[in-house]
Design a protein around this motif. Structure first.
Motif, mmCIF file in Angstrom:
data_model
loop_
_atom_site.group_PDB
_atom_site.id
_atom_site.type_symbol
_atom_site.label_atom_id
_atom_site.label_comp_id
_atom_site.label_asym_id
_atom_site.label_seq_id
_atom_site.Cartn_x
_atom_site.Cartn_y
_atom_site.Cartn_z
ATOM 1 N N ARG A 178 106.230 13.984 91.994
ATOM 2 C CA ARG A 178 105.835 12.609 91.709
ATOM 3 C C ARG A 178 105.279 11.937 92.959
ATOM 4 N NH1 ARG A 178 110.324 8.366 89.802
ATOM 5 N NH2 ARG A 178 110.823 8.564 92.018
ATOM 6 N N GLU A 179 105.894 12.221 94.109
ATOM 7 C CA GLU A 179 105.443 11.623 95.361
ATOM 8 C C GLU A 179 104.211 12.316 95.932
ATOM 9 O OE1 GLU A 179 108.802 11.778 97.920
ATOM 10 O OE2 GLU A 179 109.979 10.328 96.769
ATOM 11 N N ASN A 180 103.942 13.543 95.475
ATOM 12 C CA ASN A 180 102.801 14.325 95.975
ATOM 13 C C ASN A 180 102.015 14.871 94.784
ATOM 14 O OD1 ASN A 180 103.509 14.729 99.120
ATOM 15 N ND2 ASN A 180 105.391 14.869 97.915
ATOM 16 N N PRO A 181 101.259 14.025 94.108
ATOM 17 C CA PRO A 181 100.602 14.419 92.853
ATOM 18 C C PRO A 181 99.588 15.553 92.991
ATOM 19 C CG PRO A 181 99.839 12.262 93.608
ATOM 20 C CD PRO A 181 101.023 12.608 94.449
ATOM 21 N N ARG A 182 99.133 15.845 94.191
ATOM 22 C CA ARG A 182 98.167 16.929 94.392
ATOM 23 C C ARG A 182 98.839 18.256 94.763
ATOM 24 N NH1 ARG A 182 92.868 15.192 94.925
ATOM 25 N NH2 ARG A 182 92.588 12.929 95.043
ATOM 26 N N THR A 183 100.151 18.264 94.825
ATOM 27 C CA THR A 183 100.852 19.472 95.262
ATOM 28 C C THR A 183 100.747 20.605 94.248
ATOM 29 O OG1 THR A 183 102.980 20.307 96.081
ATOM 30 C CG2 THR A 183 103.062 18.819 94.198
ATOM 31 N N LYS A 184 100.889 21.828 94.763
ATOM 32 C CA LYS A 184 100.958 23.012 93.907
ATOM 33 C C LYS A 184 102.401 23.418 93.635
ATOM 34 C CE LYS A 184 96.498 24.994 95.294
ATOM 35 N NZ LYS A 184 95.813 26.204 95.838
ATOM 36 N N VAL A 185 103.340 22.709 94.278
ATOM 37 C CA VAL A 185 104.757 22.988 94.088
ATOM 38 C C VAL A 185 105.138 22.781 92.620
ATOM 39 C CG1 VAL A 185 107.080 22.155 94.599
ATOM 40 C CG2 VAL A 185 105.422 22.450 96.451
ATOM 41 N N GLY A 186 105.697 23.821 92.014
ATOM 42 C CA GLY A 186 106.112 23.738 90.621
ATOM 43 C C GLY A 186 105.026 24.040 89.613
ATOM 44 N N ASP A 187 103.781 24.188 90.073
ATOM 45 C CA ASP A 187 102.691 24.523 89.159
ATOM 46 C C ASP A 187 102.738 26.014 88.811
ATOM 47 O OD1 ASP A 187 101.744 21.976 89.008
ATOM 48 O OD2 ASP A 187 99.986 22.290 90.275
ATOM 49 N N PRO A 188 102.136 26.395 87.683
ATOM 50 C CA PRO A 188 102.169 27.807 87.266
ATOM 51 C C PRO A 188 101.202 28.670 88.070
ATOM 52 C CG PRO A 188 100.873 26.523 85.713
ATOM 53 C CD PRO A 188 101.475 25.535 86.687
ATOM 54 N N PRO A 189 101.379 30.000 88.022
ATOM 55 C CA PRO A 189 100.419 30.901 88.655
ATOM 56 C C PRO A 189 99.100 30.873 87.863
ATOM 57 C CG PRO A 189 102.057 32.138 87.392
ATOM 58 C CD PRO A 189 102.483 30.704 87.381
ATOM 59 N N PRO A 190 98.015 31.351 88.431
ATOM 60 C CA PRO A 190 97.969 32.084 89.705
ATOM 61 C C PRO A 190 97.848 31.198 90.946
ATOM 62 C CG PRO A 190 95.807 32.108 88.678
ATOM 63 C CD PRO A 190 96.727 31.401 87.715
ATOM 64 N N GLU A 215 109.155 33.130 89.204
ATOM 65 C CA GLU A 215 109.905 32.612 88.063
ATOM 66 C C GLU A 215 108.935 32.432 86.894
ATOM 67 O OE1 GLU A 215 112.429 31.405 85.398
ATOM 68 O OE2 GLU A 215 113.171 31.987 87.377
ATOM 69 N N MET A 216 109.346 32.838 85.689
ATOM 70 C CA MET A 216 108.466 32.807 84.534
ATOM 71 C C MET A 216 108.804 31.678 83.565
ATOM 72 S SD MET A 216 107.957 36.912 83.965
ATOM 73 C CE MET A 216 106.680 36.642 82.724
ATOM 74 N N GLN A 217 109.495 30.669 84.072
ATOM 75 C CA GLN A 217 109.735 29.448 83.325
ATOM 76 C C GLN A 217 109.448 28.259 84.256
ATOM 77 O OE1 GLN A 217 112.842 29.339 80.115
ATOM 78 N NE2 GLN A 217 113.970 30.449 81.684
ATOM 79 N N PRO A 218 109.232 27.075 83.705
ATOM 80 C CA PRO A 218 108.912 25.915 84.550
ATOM 81 C C PRO A 218 110.134 25.283 85.199
ATOM 82 C CG PRO A 218 108.781 25.306 82.235
ATOM 83 C CD PRO A 218 109.017 26.795 82.266
ATOM 84 N N VAL A 219 111.015 26.116 85.753
ATOM 85 C CA VAL A 219 112.228 25.611 86.399
ATOM 86 C C VAL A 219 111.872 24.707 87.581
ATOM 87 C CG1 VAL A 219 114.371 26.245 87.558
ATOM 88 C CG2 VAL A 219 113.481 27.680 85.718
ATOM 89 N N SER A 220 110.968 25.176 88.440
ATOM 90 C CA SER A 220 110.614 24.405 89.626
ATOM 91 C C SER A 220 109.821 23.151 89.278
ATOM 92 C CB SER A 220 109.816 25.267 90.604
ATOM 93 O OG SER A 220 110.632 26.291 91.133
ATOM 94 N N ARG A 221 109.102 23.192 88.194
ATOM 95 C CA ARG A 221 108.418 21.986 87.737
ATOM 96 C C ARG A 221 109.442 20.880 87.463
ATOM 97 N NH1 ARG A 221 103.250 22.128 85.432
ATOM 98 N NH2 ARG A 221 102.576 20.183 84.465
ATOM 99 N N HIS A 222 110.623 21.298 87.035
ATOM 100 C CA HIS A 222 111.702 20.367 86.720
ATOM 101 C C HIS A 222 112.492 19.974 87.971
ATOM 102 C CE1 HIS A 222 114.710 18.519 84.067
ATOM 103 N NE2 HIS A 222 115.621 19.033 84.874
ATOM 104 N N THR A 223 112.928 20.956 88.750
ATOM 105 C CA THR A 223 113.807 20.664 89.872
ATOM 106 C C THR A 223 113.090 19.960 91.029
ATOM 107 O OG1 THR A 223 113.503 22.924 90.683
ATOM 108 C CG2 THR A 223 115.456 22.496 89.366
ATOM 109 N N PHE A 224 111.791 20.140 91.136
ATOM 110 C CA PHE A 224 111.020 19.468 92.182
ATOM 111 C C PHE A 224 110.317 18.215 91.655
ATOM 112 C CE2 PHE A 224 111.483 23.714 93.938
ATOM 113 C CZ PHE A 224 111.583 23.507 95.314
ATOM 114 N N TRP A 225 110.839 17.625 90.604
ATOM 115 C CA TRP A 225 110.155 16.511 89.942
ATOM 116 C C TRP A 225 109.893 15.343 90.895
ATOM 117 C CZ3 TRP A 225 112.118 11.601 89.762
ATOM 118 C CH2 TRP A 225 113.482 11.448 90.082
ATOM 119 N N GLN A 226 110.829 15.021 91.768
ATOM 120 C CA GLN A 226 110.641 13.875 92.648
ATOM 121 C C GLN A 226 109.563 14.157 93.683
ATOM 122 O OE1 GLN A 226 114.243 12.263 94.318
ATOM 123 N NE2 GLN A 226 113.160 10.844 95.662
ATOM 124 N N TYR A 227 109.586 15.369 94.266
ATOM 125 C CA TYR A 227 108.556 15.737 95.227
ATOM 126 C C TYR A 227 107.182 15.753 94.562
ATOM 127 C CZ TYR A 227 105.984 18.320 98.785
ATOM 128 O OH TYR A 227 105.060 18.691 99.728
#
Length: 206
Positions: free
Chosen positions: A83-95, A69-81
């Motif tokens: 917030r609870e996991n500040p070191r996660t790569k979930v929702g972060d941009p590539p690479p 995905e080339m927009q920060p959609v997952s950065r938005h939809t996974f906001w709660q996860y």
């Protein structure tokens, strides 16, 4: 699927057609081994035969070829996860991040999908419920949400296509709260092979 990945009855992505790709290996005759599924809002700049050759690049265990995905959609939809996991790569941009997937261009290796115990287990309601609860996920984009969610937990199931095979043009999220990070998701180097005019974005004439 509709329970987790649509905005409710009557919403655009609530129709069952937006979930066919997820179980295409159970629908198509067994003599059909590979399928390319594409959206209608595409413009081809390369030979589709070259895209078919991407099947030969699938790593062991991969069942689907798909672009990020080339927009920060997952950065938005996974906001709660996030917030609870500040070191996660979930929702972060590539690479290095996990921005989720865009299903505008899909390579479905039906034979690999049929053979994969992991992929087929993830289609079961209990496994799906477990994933959605873990990531606090409620989507609205049909199969794209399913692939994105599964990819957060099992990226090995996917062969990630080069961005030039699905050069998404939509910039909606740039103007809706994510202008500071948008360019990290939207960047795509190299000659475009397929333009994707998602969210009704005009496609260049040249």
């Amino acid at each position: 699927m509709q329970k987790h990945f649509s905005a409710g009855s009557g919403a655009y992505y609530s129709d069952s057609i937006f979930f066919l790709s997820v179980a295409m290996h159970r629908i198509m005759p067994e003599e059909i081994h590979r399928v390319i599924q594409v959206d209608l809002d595409l413009k081809y700049k390369a030979n589709i035969r070259d895209l078919f050759e991407e099947f030969d690049k699938f790593p062991p265990g991969a069942v689907i070829g798909i672009d990020r995905e080339m927009q920060p959609v997952s950065r938005h939809t996974f906001w709660q996860y996030r917030r609870e996991n500040p070191r996660t790569k979930v929702g972060d941009p590539p690479p290095d991040g996990l921005p989720g997937f865009n299903s505008g261009v899909l390579l479905l290796d039906l034979e690999a999908m049929r053979r994969s115990p992991l992929y087929n287990r993830l289609l079961e309601p209990a496994a799906l419920q477990e994933l959605t609860e873990k990531y606090h996920f409620k989507g609205h984009l049909g199969d794209q949400d399913f692939f994105t969610l599964v990819g957060m937990e099992h990226p090995e199931l996917f062969h990630v296509l080069d961005c030039t095979w699905n050069r998404q043009l939509c910039t909606w999220w740039k103007d809706h709260g994510y202008s500071d990070v948008f360019h990290h998701y939207y960047a795509c180097e190299g000659p475009v092979k397929i333009y994707h005019g998602n969210c009704n974005t005009p496609i260049p004439d040249d």
